[in-house]
Design a protein around this motif. Structure first.
Motif, PDB file in Angstrom:
ATOM      1  N   SER A 188       0.833  -1.212   0.000  1.00 32.97           N
ATOM      2  CA  SER A 188       0.000   0.000   0.000  1.00 32.97           C
ATOM      3  C   SER A 188       0.859   1.250   0.000  1.00 32.97           C
ATOM      4  O   SER A 188       0.525   2.253  -0.639  1.00 32.97           O
ATOM      5  N   ALA A 189       1.974   1.201   0.726  1.00 33.45           N
ATOM      6  CA  ALA A 189       2.887   2.345   0.764  1.00 33.45           C
ATOM      7  C   ALA A 189       3.459   2.601  -0.631  1.00 33.45           C
ATOM      8  O   ALA A 189       3.598   3.748  -1.071  1.00 33.45           O
ATOM      9  N   LYS A 192       0.930   4.274  -2.896  1.00 34.70           N
ATOM     10  CA  LYS A 192       0.827   5.710  -2.615  1.00 34.70           C
ATOM     11  C   LYS A 192       1.822   6.484  -3.486  1.00 34.70           C
ATOM     12  O   LYS A 192       1.481   7.500  -4.099  1.00 34.70           O
ATOM     13  N   ARG A 193       3.043   5.987  -3.552  1.00 35.18           N
ATOM     14  CA  ARG A 193       4.069   6.681  -4.348  1.00 35.18           C
ATOM     15  C   ARG A 193       3.736   6.635  -5.838  1.00 35.18           C
ATOM     16  O   ARG A 193       3.995   7.575  -6.572  1.00 35.18           O
ATOM     17  N   LEU A 220      -6.703  -0.310  -4.257  1.00 42.71           N
ATOM     18  CA  LEU A 220      -6.168   1.054  -4.241  1.00 42.71           C
ATOM     19  C   LEU A 220      -5.861   1.586  -5.633  1.00 42.71           C
ATOM     20  O   LEU A 220      -5.176   2.593  -5.781  1.00 42.71           O
TER      21      LEU A 220
ATOM     22  N   LEU B 182      -4.180   2.162   5.112  1.00 41.18           N
ATOM     23  CA  LEU B 182      -2.776   1.762   4.991  1.00 41.18           C
ATOM     24  C   LEU B 182      -2.041   2.711   4.053  1.00 41.18           C
ATOM     25  O   LEU B 182      -0.939   3.188   4.351  1.00 41.18           O
ATOM     26  N   MET B 183      -2.677   2.990   2.920  1.00 44.72           N
ATOM     27  CA  MET B 183      -2.033   3.852   1.940  1.00 44.72           C
ATOM     28  C   MET B 183      -1.823   5.261   2.496  1.00 44.72           C
ATOM     29  O   MET B 183      -0.737   5.835   2.353  1.00 44.72           O
ATOM     30  N   GLU B 184      -2.846   5.785   3.143  1.00 49.84           N
ATOM     31  CA  GLU B 184      -2.737   7.163   3.643  1.00 49.84           C
ATOM     32  C   GLU B 184      -1.825   7.248   4.868  1.00 49.84           C
ATOM     33  O   GLU B 184      -1.088   8.211   5.042  1.00 49.84           O
ATOM     34  N   SER B 186       0.727   5.513   5.368  1.00 50.63           N
ATOM     35  CA  SER B 186       2.119   5.355   4.954  1.00 50.63           C
ATOM     36  C   SER B 186       2.733   6.703   4.607  1.00 50.63           C
ATOM     37  O   SER B 186       3.947   6.845   4.540  1.00 50.63           O
ATOM     38  N   ASP B 187       1.876   7.691   4.384  1.00 49.11           N
ATOM     39  CA  ASP B 187       2.389   8.982   3.935  1.00 49.11           C
ATOM     40  C   ASP B 187       1.815  10.147   4.755  1.00 49.11           C
ATOM     41  O   ASP B 187       1.849  11.292   4.327  1.00 49.11           O
ATOM     42  N   LEU B 210      -0.474   1.212  11.185  1.00 50.03           N
ATOM     43  CA  LEU B 210       0.766   1.483  10.446  1.00 50.03           C
ATOM     44  C   LEU B 210       1.379   2.764  11.012  1.00 50.03           C
ATOM     45  O   LEU B 210       0.682   3.754  11.190  1.00 50.03           O
ATOM     46  N   TYR B 307       8.661   4.827   5.060  1.00 54.34           N
ATOM     47  CA  TYR B 307       8.590   4.078   3.801  1.00 54.34           C
ATOM     48  C   TYR B 307       9.611   2.945   3.795  1.00 54.34           C
ATOM     49  O   TYR B 307       9.297   1.802   3.469  1.00 54.34           O
TER      50      TYR B 307
END
Lengths: 293, 334
Positions: A188-189, A192-193, A220, B182-184, B186-187, B210, B307
């Motif tokens: 998931s990280a 995002k990128r 996602l 999770l995606m959000e 992470s950043d 996370l 990251y």
């Protein structure tokens, strides 16, 4: 040219190497003459079934596809180049029977792991592609699957090529414990990128996609497509039925059900999937061009 | 009350009973038994140490699931000077299984999130035993985005058997809600501190789990799947759950050894429920020092570190260790 892009002549690729033959022998039905449809019980000649991309001609039931077959029917003939081939699972928890199961899965599928990643073209458009394989330990996501998805995403970011991920999974690879769970965070990280870099990501959910894969990268994407009738879930129907001790609604957790609830962009018949992808890639590329100007 | 005694605690309970008996005997008859009592007290202490040092995974899980285990709400009361709960995901509803809000810990403004179990059956029904629906995860995300806007660190307490497996949860996109978090996360441009305070049940735990620093209280578990489910799926036998529990390596010490968590927070003797106030004091100190540490690096550095932290999770090999090499070689040569 246009005919090349939208043509349906994609079942002509020949089996290229031993590995794929092995897959065919074990999981494809070509050691018999016919196959019984799991949904309508129709007796289908295997030749006909293969021609129809493993979709029942009578009821449209979609048989599950091994990764090799998926690549064959999706990518342009001869365009696929696999990468990250030398990453192997270890047994970090010394989990009972894990090594043996890995070994068996490798023999059965001819694959190293539950995902194949690489690059190629679809209708002439360059893409990075990842295809999960349900026949390899239920398509479960452990360290290697996570790493290979991560690398595919990175490759996509570097090359700016659209990313296509075909998912199918029973969930996380239990034998790797928390390493598996954390692959949800890792992938998931990376997604995002990918989004931050403006790269197109199309997720194609196939039967079945569940657990940690549904609850991470597969959900996602910019566009989420699903094959007709695919089971798509966080928690599997059996677990839910047990928890609530009641019957589940008709078509519950099927692609059509998710579409109705706004969770998918499109439900697609496998026989039209490649055309749809080409169309999306074509529209997308036009959009990108005008944006750059 | 007796229902809440764990099996392995019984010898301690017996000793405590004896001490009490002697005490009252001494008071009644005026005979000095203090030497005997002290001896018993010492024995109790040693026995307790011995028992808790040798707990197996199932026993740790019993403590993690203990009915009197402090809840997120208990900790908030002890840790925050000022706290205000904030409700709702602005989409569908408010999920009482996740508690969220803002508050002050020693003059530091913090956004708090935590799975919230109940203490009584009634409360547990309301809070769904800490099993969140999509709206819980979406509330958490809303509050995290708010924290980002106002540059507040996020503190997240994980304590859930798992995300709720129900019809409504699936209809409203349980998977998407967790994935998006999770995606959000992470950043997210502020420090995120995660503490597992009881049960770390799979994706439902990770959905608010996370972060930059992942910690576990001593008697907790964090697992890819409940050992019960794991045994049922892998061995078609849920009675093998003790075996699965050990094999999955889900308690704090092995997880730290494997590099999957950063720190273990010691619990009071016998577990957090024996002295919630003391537990809260320890946690508070850890939160404050963690915030201090994480605030020292720039946002860019924080995000890159986070990251890389997740990028590096996973064990694999570039050599084929498990399959016999000649098998592959043969295939490739052919």
């Amino acid at each position: 040219m246009l005919k090349d892009l939208f043509g349906k002549n994609y079942v002509t690729v020949k089996t290229r190497d031993k590995k794929e033959k092995q897959v065919k022998k074990d999981v494809m039905p070509d050691n018999r003459l016919w196959t019984k449809c799991k949904s309508c019980n129709e007796i289908i000649f295997n030749k006909k079934l293969t021609e129809n991309l493993m979709v029942c001609p009578k009821c449209d039931y979609h048989f599950r596809l091994p990764a090799g077959e998926r690549i064959k029917i999706t990518l342009d003939e001869g365009s696929f180049k696999e990468f990250a081939t030398n990453i192997y699972s270890v047994d970090p928890l010394q989990f009972p029977d894990y090594q043996e199961k890995l070994h068996k899965a490798r023999e059965k599928t001819g694959l190293n792991e539950a995902i194949v990643t690489g690059e190629g073209t679809v209708g002439g458009f360059p893409v990075i592609v990842g295809v999960m394989d349900f026949y390899f330990m239920g398509g479960s996501m452990g360290s290697v699957v996570g790493e290979k998805i991560f690398l595919a995403i990175e490759r996509s970011i570097e090359s700016k090529k659209p990313l296509l991920l075909f998912s199918t999974a029973g969930g996380a690879r239990m034998q790797e414990g928390m390493f598996s769970l954390m692959q949800m965070a890792k992938t998931s990280a990376a997604v995002k990128r990918l989004h931050q870099q403006g790269v197109l990501f199309i997720s194609i959910m196939t039967d079945p996609t569940s657990g940690g894969v549904t609850a991470s990268f597969a959900s996602l994407a910019d566009l989420i497509l699903a094959e007709k009738g695919a089971l798509i879930a966080f928690a599997g129907p059996r677990v839910i039925k047990q928890t609530i001790s009641a019957d589940l609604p008709k078509f519950f957790q099927r692609a059509e059900f998710l579409l109705e609830h706004g969770m998918l962009d499109r439900v697609v018949n496998r026989r039209h999937l490649r055309d749809e992808l080409v169309k999306i890639l074509s529209i997308h590329q036009t959009g990108v061009k005008s944006n750059v100007k | 009350m007796l229902n809440n005694i764990l099996d392995f605690e019984r010898p301690l309970l017996e000793l405590a009973g004896k001490i009490k008996e002697l005490q009252s005997f001494m008071d009644e008859k005026g005979i000095d038994l203090s030497e005997e009592i002290n001896r018993l007290k010492e024995r109790t202490e040693n026995l307790q140490k011995e028992i808790y040092a040798g707990l197996n995974t199932k026993q740790v899980m019993q403590i993690a699931r203990h009915q009197n285990r402090p809840t997120a709400e208990d900790y908030v009361q002890h840790i925050f000077d000022d706290f205000i709960e904030l409700h709702g995901d602005r989409r569908f509803g408010d999920d009482p299984a996740i508690l969220g809000g803002i508050g002050l810990i020693d003059h530091t403004a913090v956004t708090f999130l935590g799975h919230n179990k109940g203490k009584s059956t009634k409360e547990n029904l309301k809070r769904n035993f800490g099993m969140a629906h999509p709206e819980g995860y979406r509330k958490a995300l809303r509050l995290m985005k708010q924290a980002e806007k106002f540059n507040r660190p996020v503190v997240s307490f994980v304590n859930t058997p798992g995300a709720y497996p129900g019809i409504g949860a699936e209809e409203r996109g349980q998977a998407e809600a967790i994935a998006l978090n999770l995606m959000e996360m992470s950043d997210l441009r502020v420090p995120i501190i995660v503490i597992v305070t009881g049960e770390g049940g799979s994706g439902g735990a990770l959905g608010i789990g996370l972060g930059d620093k992942i910690m576990m209280l001593e008697y907790c578990y964090y697992s890819v799947s409940s050992p019960e489910a794991c045994a049922a799926i892998l061995w078609k036998n849920s009675e093998k759950s003790s075996e699965a529990a050990e094999a999955l390596k889900i308690t704090a010490a092995p997880l730290q050894e494997l590099g999957l968590i950063d720190q273990i927070i010691k619990e009071p003797a016998g577990g957090a429920h024996k002295d919630p106030a003391e537990m809260a004091r320890t946690i508070k100190a850890v939160i404050l020092s963690s915030i201090k540490d994480l605030s020292q690096c720039s946002t860019a550095e924080l995000l890159e570190r986070r990251y890389q932290k997740y990028r590096n999770i996973g064990r694999f090999s570039y050599d084929d260790q498990l399959i016999k090499p000649q098998d592959i070689l043969k295939e490739e040569v052919d």
